[in-house]
Design a protein around this motif. Structure first.
Motif, PDB file in Angstrom:
ATOM      1  N   VAL A 155       0.837  -1.202   0.000  1.00 24.97           N
ATOM      2  CA  VAL A 155       0.000   0.000   0.000  1.00 24.97           C
ATOM      3  C   VAL A 155       0.872   1.252   0.000  1.00 24.97           C
ATOM      4  CG1 VAL A 155      -1.610   1.371   1.381  1.00 24.97           C
ATOM      5  CG2 VAL A 155      -2.042  -1.064   1.023  1.00 24.97           C
ATOM      6  N   ILE A 156       1.876   1.299   0.853  1.00 32.20           N
ATOM      7  CA  ILE A 156       2.760   2.471   0.931  1.00 32.20           C
ATOM      8  C   ILE A 156       3.534   2.647  -0.371  1.00 32.20           C
ATOM      9  CG2 ILE A 156       4.809   3.404   2.094  1.00 32.20           C
ATOM     10  CD1 ILE A 156       3.669   2.126   4.687  1.00 32.20           C
ATOM     11  N   GLU A 157       3.944   1.534  -0.941  1.00 31.17           N
ATOM     12  CA  GLU A 157       4.670   1.598  -2.223  1.00 31.17           C
ATOM     13  C   GLU A 157       3.777   2.191  -3.321  1.00 31.17           C
ATOM     14  OE1 GLU A 157       5.626  -1.458  -5.785  1.00 31.17           O
ATOM     15  OE2 GLU A 157       5.742  -2.305  -3.762  1.00 31.17           O
ATOM     16  N   LEU A 158       2.508   1.762  -3.361  1.00 31.50           N
ATOM     17  CA  LEU A 158       1.581   2.288  -4.362  1.00 31.50           C
ATOM     18  C   LEU A 158       1.287   3.765  -4.139  1.00 31.50           C
ATOM     19  CD1 LEU A 158      -0.926  -0.712  -4.579  1.00 31.50           C
ATOM     20  CD2 LEU A 158       0.651   0.019  -6.371  1.00 31.50           C
ATOM     21  N   LEU A 159       1.165   4.156  -2.883  1.00 33.44           N
ATOM     22  CA  LEU A 159       0.906   5.568  -2.572  1.00 33.44           C
ATOM     23  C   LEU A 159       2.079   6.451  -2.983  1.00 33.44           C
ATOM     24  CD1 LEU A 159      -0.748   5.208   0.957  1.00 33.44           C
ATOM     25  CD2 LEU A 159      -1.885   5.954  -1.140  1.00 33.44           C
ATOM     26  N   LYS A 160       3.268   5.907  -2.953  1.00 33.39           N
ATOM     27  CA  LYS A 160       4.467   6.688  -3.303  1.00 33.39           C
ATOM     28  C   LYS A 160       4.620   6.878  -4.814  1.00 33.39           C
ATOM     29  CE  LYS A 160       7.394   5.696   0.731  1.00 33.39           C
ATOM     30  NZ  LYS A 160       8.612   4.978   1.216  1.00 33.39           N
ATOM     31  N   ARG A 161       3.983   6.016  -5.602  1.00 31.90           N
ATOM     32  CA  ARG A 161       4.104   6.131  -7.057  1.00 31.90           C
ATOM     33  C   ARG A 161       3.369   7.386  -7.538  1.00 31.90           C
ATOM     34  NH1 ARG A 161       2.788   0.239  -9.681  1.00 31.90           N
ATOM     35  NH2 ARG A 161       4.058  -1.053  -8.277  1.00 31.90           N
ATOM     36  N   LYS A 162       4.089   8.247  -8.205  1.00 35.82           N
ATOM     37  CA  LYS A 162       3.488   9.511  -8.643  1.00 35.82           C
ATOM     38  C   LYS A 162       2.702   9.369  -9.938  1.00 35.82           C
ATOM     39  CE  LYS A 162       6.801  12.548  -6.313  1.00 35.82           C
ATOM     40  NZ  LYS A 162       7.826  13.608  -6.474  1.00 35.82           N
ATOM     41  N   ASN A 163       3.165   8.533 -10.834  1.00 34.01           N
ATOM     42  CA  ASN A 163       2.515   8.410 -12.145  1.00 34.01           C
ATOM     43  C   ASN A 163       1.845   7.048 -12.315  1.00 34.01           C
ATOM     44  OD1 ASN A 163       3.389  11.009 -13.023  1.00 34.01           O
ATOM     45  ND2 ASN A 163       5.425  10.147 -13.378  1.00 34.01           N
ATOM     46  N   ILE A 164       1.182   6.587 -11.280  1.00 36.49           N
ATOM     47  CA  ILE A 164       0.520   5.282 -11.343  1.00 36.49           C
ATOM     48  C   ILE A 164      -0.672   5.352 -12.304  1.00 36.49           C
ATOM     49  CG2 ILE A 164      -1.030   5.750  -9.384  1.00 36.49           C
ATOM     50  CD1 ILE A 164      -0.535   2.837  -8.516  1.00 36.49           C
ATOM     51  N   GLU A 165      -0.813   4.341 -13.153  1.00 36.85           N
ATOM     52  CA  GLU A 165      -1.899   4.370 -14.141  1.00 36.85           C
ATOM     53  C   GLU A 165      -3.197   3.844 -13.536  1.00 36.85           C
ATOM     54  OE1 GLU A 165      -0.895   1.882 -17.489  1.00 36.85           O
ATOM     55  OE2 GLU A 165      -1.715   0.130 -16.497  1.00 36.85           O
ATOM     56  N   HIS A 166      -4.303   4.387 -14.033  1.00 40.40           N
ATOM     57  CA  HIS A 166      -5.619   3.987 -13.527  1.00 40.40           C
ATOM     58  C   HIS A 166      -6.533   3.571 -14.666  1.00 40.40           C
ATOM     59  CE1 HIS A 166      -4.931   5.056  -9.334  1.00 40.40           C
ATOM     60  NE2 HIS A 166      -4.348   6.166  -9.737  1.00 40.40           N
ATOM     61  N   HIS A 167      -6.000   2.781 -15.584  1.00 44.81           N
ATOM     62  CA  HIS A 167      -6.807   2.300 -16.701  1.00 44.81           C
ATOM     63  C   HIS A 167      -7.767   1.205 -16.228  1.00 44.81           C
ATOM     64  CE1 HIS A 167      -3.148   3.586 -19.293  1.00 44.81           C
ATOM     65  NE2 HIS A 167      -4.005   4.585 -19.155  1.00 44.81           N
ATOM     66  N   PRO A 168      -8.979   1.176 -16.755  1.00 45.32           N
ATOM     67  CA  PRO A 168      -9.941   0.131 -16.364  1.00 45.32           C
ATOM     68  C   PRO A 168      -9.441  -1.264 -16.755  1.00 45.32           C
ATOM     69  CG  PRO A 168     -11.039   1.925 -17.526  1.00 45.32           C
ATOM     70  CD  PRO A 168      -9.567   2.143 -17.695  1.00 45.32           C
ATOM     71  N   VAL A 169      -9.654  -2.208 -15.891  1.00 49.22           N
ATOM     72  CA  VAL A 169      -9.332  -3.610 -16.169  1.00 49.22           C
ATOM     73  C   VAL A 169     -10.639  -4.397 -16.090  1.00 49.22           C
ATOM     74  CG1 VAL A 169      -8.074  -5.655 -15.405  1.00 49.22           C
ATOM     75  CG2 VAL A 169      -7.009  -3.397 -15.213  1.00 49.22           C
ATOM     76  N   LEU A 170     -11.099  -4.873 -17.244  1.00 52.80           N
ATOM     77  CA  LEU A 170     -12.355  -5.626 -17.294  1.00 52.80           C
ATOM     78  C   LEU A 170     -12.056  -7.124 -17.242  1.00 52.80           C
ATOM     79  CD1 LEU A 170     -15.430  -5.791 -17.635  1.00 52.80           C
ATOM     80  CD2 LEU A 170     -15.084  -5.733 -20.122  1.00 52.80           C
ATOM     81  N   LEU A 171     -12.546  -7.777 -16.192  1.00 56.20           N
ATOM     82  CA  LEU A 171     -12.375  -9.227 -16.084  1.00 56.20           C
ATOM     83  C   LEU A 171     -13.496  -9.945 -16.837  1.00 56.20           C
ATOM     84  CD1 LEU A 171     -11.317  -9.554 -12.325  1.00 56.20           C
ATOM     85  CD2 LEU A 171      -9.873  -9.362 -14.354  1.00 56.20           C
ATOM     86  N   TYR A 172     -14.729  -9.720 -16.429  1.00 60.21           N
ATOM     87  CA  TYR A 172     -15.878 -10.378 -17.069  1.00 60.21           C
ATOM     88  C   TYR A 172     -17.064  -9.424 -17.002  1.00 60.21           C
ATOM     89  CZ  TYR A 172     -12.886 -14.187 -15.426  1.00 60.21           C
ATOM     90  OH  TYR A 172     -11.807 -14.969 -15.124  1.00 60.21           O
ATOM     91  N   SER A 173     -17.745  -9.268 -18.132  1.00 61.37           N
ATOM     92  CA  SER A 173     -18.954  -8.443 -18.121  1.00 61.37           C
ATOM     93  C   SER A 173     -20.136  -9.301 -17.687  1.00 61.37           C
ATOM     94  CB  SER A 173     -19.228  -7.869 -19.513  1.00 61.37           C
ATOM     95  OG  SER A 173     -19.659  -8.891 -20.396  1.00 61.37           O
TER      96      SER A 173
END
Length: 349
Positions: free
Chosen positions: A318-336
């Motif tokens: 969690v802390i590692e992810l919070l530190k990432r400044k340019n983290i991508e937030h693209h949608p990931v579709l598993l199953y509709s």
């Protein structure tokens, strides 16, 4: 020629079209099924909830509620008899494709025996904790692998280890993509949690994680939505750690509002001890958040889903992810939900 119908047995179902907080994954599935197969009459027999005996329309589906009182064997048996009689009436009125039972529980028991008596197809959807060892309905229902549907690879493996029978079908949760706004949204929530506030979900671990992460990010913004018996304990913990300015307990909110919160969040933290395949995980991934959890629903890797083994690893990730400044937030579709509806109906046609 009798009209075609599929009967669904469930412990509970939404009391109205406005009741979005009751079993959202099952709601989405049934609506998708009706939308994909409008000529098939869907009849939902709900044993306990809503707490009234009624027959009502729900998005074009017929719902019959029995208001079963879970006060002991006598009341439960009375509900089973009523459901059995209703299924007998439906079997005369319709050309039944078969019966689908949610969970390996009392619904599966009644459905299995009725289907055997009347030579109908019956499938049991294992949806989570019913796959654990010690399920007293396993011996009474006597299912075999051919009529068992696992919600995930995790559930299938768990059931096989517990009972020596592997479900032949795996059908996970699907999401309704129409609930999501495609416009770009500011990620103004750092960490989000959503679900029932019960011991199994371990939301105290989310609070412990925030306590540590605040040392690095004093202005951390966190929200938890849901209600349950652990709410007061969580409030006390937030007060004890002086996190009132960081964590907001939002209570139970409509499903579409939860989706909006997901689309505003950077991380979705799901510290549940056991999870068959949380629909919230699939929804959070499509909302573009990074999910951190202890449970791996499917055998393969899932993009943006960070599976950790213990509390120490969870906090580090969690802390590692919070530190990432340019983290991508693209949608990931598993199953509709449409995919899942087609997969399920394929078992009956």
């Amino acid at each position: 020629m009798k009209p075609e119908a599929l009967v669904i047995l469930t412990p509970g179902f939404p009391s109205s079209e406005a009741d979005t907080t009751c079993l959202p994954p099952q709601q989405i599935f049934v609506r998708a099924l009706k939308q994909a197969y409008p000529d098939t009459h869907l009849i939902i027999l709900t044993f306990h909830y809503p707490f009234r005996a009624d027959n009502y329309n729900w998005f074009g589906c017929e719902v019959i509620s029995f208001n079963g009182k879970d006060w002991g064997k006598g009341f439960r048996l009375n509900t089973w008899v009523k459901v059995w009689k209703k299924m007998g009436e439906l079997n005369k009125q319709y050309q039944l494709l078969g019966i689908l039972s949610f969970w390996l529980g009392e619904c599966a028991l009644v459905g299995q025996r009725f289907a055997k008596r009347h030579q109908l197809k019956h499938h049991i959807w294992l949806l989570g904790q019913d796959a654990k060892a010690g399920n007293r309905f396993f011996k009474r229902s006597k299912p075999d692998g051919s009529n068992l549907i696992a919600l995930s690879d995790f559930v299938a493996n768990n059931f096989a280890n517990s009972y020596g029978i592997r479900p032949q079908h795996t059908i996970p949760v699907g999401i309704d993509v129409s609930l999501f706004d495609n416009t770009s949204t500011e990620r103004d929530i750092d960490i989000l949690g959503a679900g029932s506030l019960i011991p199994l979900k371990q939301y105290h671990l989310l609070i412990e994680t925030v306590r540590l992460a605040r040392l690095y990010f004093p202005k951390l913004r966190v929200a938890i939505c849901g209600k349950g018996p652990e709410e007061e304990k969580l409030k006390q913990l937030i007060w004890q750690y002086k996190l009132e300015n960081n964590i907001s307990l939002l209570g139970e909110i409509p499903h579409n509002e939860v989706i909006k919160l997901m689309q505003r969040s950077r991380i979705f933290l799901h510290p549940s001890e056991y999870e068959g395949f949380g629909a919230v995980i699939a929804e959070a991934l499509y909302a573009g958040t990074h999910v951190v959890s202890f449970c791996r629903p499917m055998n393969g890797e899932i993009k943006h889903h960070h599976v950790v083994n213990d509390m120490n690893e969870l906090q580090k990730r969690v802390i590692e992810l919070l530190k990432r400044k340019n983290i991508e937030h693209h949608p990931v579709l598993l199953y509709s939900s449409a995919q899942i509806a087609a997969q399920m109906m394929g078992l009956y046609r």
